[in-house]
Design a protein around this motif. Structure first.
Motif, PDB file in Angstrom:
ATOM      1  N   GLY A   1       0.813  -1.207   0.000  1.00  0.00           N
ATOM      2  CA  GLY A   1       0.000   0.000   0.000  1.00  0.00           C
ATOM      3  C   GLY A   1       0.850   1.262   0.000  1.00  0.00           C
ATOM      4  O   GLY A   1       0.582   2.210  -0.747  1.00  0.00           O
ATOM      5  N   ALA A   2       1.889   1.267   0.820  1.00  0.00           N
ATOM      6  CA  ALA A   2       2.757   2.447   0.921  1.00  0.00           C
ATOM      7  C   ALA A   2       3.523   2.685  -0.374  1.00  0.00           C
ATOM      8  O   ALA A   2       3.734   3.836  -0.786  1.00  0.00           O
ATOM      9  N   LEU A   3       3.931   1.597  -1.047  1.00  0.00           N
ATOM     10  CA  LEU A   3       4.671   1.755  -2.290  1.00  0.00           C
ATOM     11  C   LEU A   3       3.778   2.341  -3.378  1.00  0.00           C
ATOM     12  O   LEU A   3       4.200   3.222  -4.154  1.00  0.00           O
ATOM     13  N   GLY A   4       2.527   1.872  -3.451  1.00  0.00           N
ATOM     14  CA  GLY A   4       1.603   2.438  -4.422  1.00  0.00           C
ATOM     15  C   GLY A   4       1.378   3.924  -4.182  1.00  0.00           C
ATOM     16  O   GLY A   4       1.353   4.728  -5.128  1.00  0.00           O
ATOM     17  N   GLU A   5       1.241   4.305  -2.925  1.00  0.00           N
ATOM     18  CA  GLU A   5       1.060   5.721  -2.594  1.00  0.00           C
ATOM     19  C   GLU A   5       2.302   6.534  -2.963  1.00  0.00           C
ATOM     20  O   GLU A   5       2.192   7.678  -3.423  1.00  0.00           O
ATOM     21  N   PHE A   6       3.476   5.944  -2.756  1.00  0.00           N
ATOM     22  CA  PHE A   6       4.713   6.650  -3.111  1.00  0.00           C
ATOM     23  C   PHE A   6       4.770   6.920  -4.612  1.00  0.00           C
ATOM     24  O   PHE A   6       5.080   8.042  -5.036  1.00  0.00           O
ATOM     25  N   PHE A   7       4.459   5.910  -5.427  1.00  0.00           N
ATOM     26  CA  PHE A   7       4.474   6.106  -6.883  1.00  0.00           C
ATOM     27  C   PHE A   7       3.493   7.203  -7.298  1.00  0.00           C
ATOM     28  O   PHE A   7       3.760   7.962  -8.244  1.00  0.00           O
ATOM     29  N   ASP A   8       2.355   7.314  -6.594  1.00  0.00           N
ATOM     30  CA  ASP A   8       1.375   8.355  -6.908  1.00  0.00           C
ATOM     31  C   ASP A   8       1.965   9.755  -6.739  1.00  0.00           C
ATOM     32  O   ASP A   8       1.488  10.716  -7.359  1.00  0.00           O
ATOM     33  N   GLN A   9       2.990   9.890  -5.905  1.00  0.00           N
ATOM     34  CA  GLN A   9       3.560  11.197  -5.573  1.00  0.00           C
ATOM     35  C   GLN A   9       4.777  11.551  -6.434  1.00  0.00           C
ATOM     36  O   GLN A   9       5.398  12.590  -6.207  1.00  0.00           O
ATOM     37  N   CYS A  10       5.121  10.710  -7.409  1.00  0.00           N
ATOM     38  CA  CYS A  10       6.372  10.894  -8.145  1.00  0.00           C
ATOM     39  C   CYS A  10       6.241  11.666  -9.449  1.00  0.00           C
ATOM     40  O   CYS A  10       7.234  11.849 -10.163  1.00  0.00           O
ATOM     41  N   GLY A  11       5.052  12.134  -9.785  1.00  0.00           N
ATOM     42  CA  GLY A  11       4.884  12.902 -11.013  1.00  0.00           C
ATOM     43  C   GLY A  11       5.067  12.075 -12.268  1.00  0.00           C
ATOM     44  O   GLY A  11       5.563  12.573 -13.285  1.00  0.00           O
ATOM     45  N   LEU A  12       4.659  10.809 -12.234  1.00  0.00           N
ATOM     46  CA  LEU A  12       4.795   9.899 -13.369  1.00  0.00           C
ATOM     47  C   LEU A  12       3.656  10.101 -14.360  1.00  0.00           C
ATOM     48  O   LEU A  12       2.575  10.582 -13.999  1.00  0.00           O
ATOM     49  N   SER A  13       3.898   9.709 -15.607  1.00  0.00           N
ATOM     50  CA  SER A  13       2.813   9.723 -16.595  1.00  0.00           C
ATOM     51  C   SER A  13       1.820   8.624 -16.243  1.00  0.00           C
ATOM     52  O   SER A  13       2.111   7.712 -15.450  1.00  0.00           O
ATOM     53  N   ALA A  14       0.658   8.691 -16.842  1.00  0.00           N
ATOM     54  CA  ALA A  14      -0.371   7.685 -16.568  1.00  0.00           C
ATOM     55  C   ALA A  14       0.121   6.288 -16.930  1.00  0.00           C
ATOM     56  O   ALA A  14      -0.101   5.317 -16.186  1.00  0.00           O
ATOM     57  N   ALA A  15       0.804   6.173 -18.079  1.00  0.00           N
ATOM     58  CA  ALA A  15       1.313   4.867 -18.505  1.00  0.00           C
ATOM     59  C   ALA A  15       2.395   4.365 -17.552  1.00  0.00           C
ATOM     60  O   ALA A  15       2.415   3.174 -17.178  1.00  0.00           O
ATOM     61  N   GLN A  16       3.307   5.240 -17.151  1.00  0.00           N
ATOM     62  CA  GLN A  16       4.362   4.837 -16.218  1.00  0.00           C
ATOM     63  C   GLN A  16       3.769   4.416 -14.875  1.00  0.00           C
ATOM     64  O   GLN A  16       4.189   3.417 -14.280  1.00  0.00           O
ATOM     65  N   LEU A  17       2.799   5.182 -14.417  1.00  0.00           N
ATOM     66  CA  LEU A  17       2.183   4.884 -13.127  1.00  0.00           C
ATOM     67  C   LEU A  17       1.476   3.532 -13.170  1.00  0.00           C
ATOM     68  O   LEU A  17       1.590   2.722 -12.232  1.00  0.00           O
ATOM     69  N   ALA A  18       0.756   3.261 -14.256  1.00  0.00           N
ATOM     70  CA  ALA A  18       0.052   1.982 -14.381  1.00  0.00           C
ATOM     71  C   ALA A  18       1.046   0.826 -14.390  1.00  0.00           C
ATOM     72  O   ALA A  18       0.798  -0.231 -13.783  1.00  0.00           O
ATOM     73  N   THR A  19       2.178   1.013 -15.067  1.00  0.00           N
ATOM     74  CA  THR A  19       3.181  -0.047 -15.140  1.00  0.00           C
ATOM     75  C   THR A  19       3.808  -0.299 -13.774  1.00  0.00           C
ATOM     76  O   THR A  19       3.918  -1.453 -13.326  1.00  0.00           O
TER      77      THR A  19
END
Length: 360
Positions: free
Chosen positions: A44-62
């Motif tokens: 859960g914490a890792l998913g939240e961290f990725f949400d805060q990294c300014g990634l593109s939608a495709a990068q975030l989904a991957t």
């Protein structure tokens, strides 16, 4: 010139160290696929961290595809594709790599190749690298502590077609700044005080005799401080360890093993074990407010996990090995350079440890 103190009057110059040609691998697959280990993170914490990294939608989904995550002791392992790594924006790369740098498992993120140059072009000027390789490097370099950093050998190396160019890349990346430090001894220097500082209970008569001999020169004389270091450090300073093998049972010199063995010759390999040196710091050392020759300085993450250890030499100079690979030499560093290297998204706190019995 350094600041005068109980260590005497120091003079220093910056030098560059490069690994020997035979220690540089050139096989395209030498570094394997990219692995990111997120120490201390739950899913859960890792998913939240990725949400805060300014990634593109495709990068975030991957990256948030939990089917690709591996739960391991102490954290989560991910294996991002080369395309994803190459496509990261600089802000996202800096944020993710700062977190990866908190774990010793992520060797290339904790100890990235770095340069104080103002650009990739300046860093690799005169290296002979092709325009294509320079373009690749510009895609994946990032900033930390005022330096340009590079951690993505697993992605870049296979994309360099020439073995000669791969060799030159490592040669340039592993070129390391160190200090050549000399002690100036004058006819009126206090030799007793200098010998007391540099000897710390070991071969004090020899050091006293050596320093005393330099007072006979009318204008004074300098001596490389390498000659004043204990045998362990004297043998290794300015050298690179031999290249690693594929034998997983073999440990390779790192900062902790190096610092704890400063006064040991031959070195004690028990210091590869964090439990051993951690217990010894608690039992045979006392905390100090100011460092003197041979004291250990341990840097910590905000949560108290140790991340680096050095030996204080004199003035603002330390003896260190920054990383466990054969491309990281034993060096002397200025304090400000050391702090720049280990400043992530926080300035690392540190503790000075002084041996309870210097003669042990």
């Amino acid at each position: 010139k350094g600041r005068p103190g109980p260590w005497g009057e120091l003079e220093y110059a910056r030098i560059r160290l490069e690994p020997a040609d035979e220690n540089i691998p050139t096989a395209k697959d030498e570094f394997g696929p990219t692995r990111w280990f997120f120490a201390g993170y739950s899913r859960g914490a890792l998913g939240e961290f990725f949400d805060q990294c300014g990634l593109s939608a495709a990068q975030l989904a991957t990256l948030k595809n939990q089917d690709t995550w591996q739960d391991q002791a102490g954290g989560i392992l991910t294996m991002p594709s080369d395309d994803l790594v190459l496509g990261l924006g600089q802000a996202a790369r800096e944020k993710i790599y700062a977190v990866l740098a908190r774990s010793r498992i992520n060797v290339l993120h904790l100890w990235p190749f770095k340069s104080h140059a103002v650009s990739v072009e300046k860093w690799f000027a005169g290296s002979g690298l092709s325009a294509g390789t320079l373009a690749l490097l510009k895609q994946v370099t990032y900033s930390r502590g005022g330096c340009i950093c590079f951690s993505d050998l697993p992605v870049v190396y296979p994309r360099i077609p020439s073995a000669d160019e791969r060799h030159q890349l490592i040669k340039t990346l592993a070129s390391t700044s160190s200090l050549l430090v000399k002690l100036r001894v004058k006819p009126d220097s206090n030799i007793d005080a200098l010998a007391e500082y540099w000897a710390k209970g070991r071969r004090s008569k020899d050091i006293h005799t050596l320093l005393q001999s330099l007072t006979n020169f009318p204008g004074g004389m300098t001596i490389d401080v390498t000659h004043l270091l204990p045998p362990f450090a004297r043998k290794r300073l300015y050298t690179f360890p031999p290249p690693a093998t594929n034998d997983s049972r073999v440990s390779w010199p790192d900062c902790n093993w190096t610092a704890m063995n400063f006064f040991h010759d031959p070195p004690d390999d028990r210091y590869y074990d964090e439990n051993v040196w951690g217990n010894e710091l608690g039992q045979r050392y006392t905390k100090a407010r100011e460092a003197t020759f041979g004291d250990l300085i341990v840097f910590y993450r905000p949560d108290g996990v140790p991340i680096h250890m050095v030996v204080f030499i004199a003035d603002d100079i330390v003896f260190t090995k920054n990383g466990s690979s054969s491309w990281h030499p034993w060096t002397l560093m200025k304090w400000d350079d050391l702090m720049a290297d280990y400043t992530l998204d926080y300035s690392p706190p540190y503790i000075i440890f002084h041996p309870k019995n210097q003669e042990e």
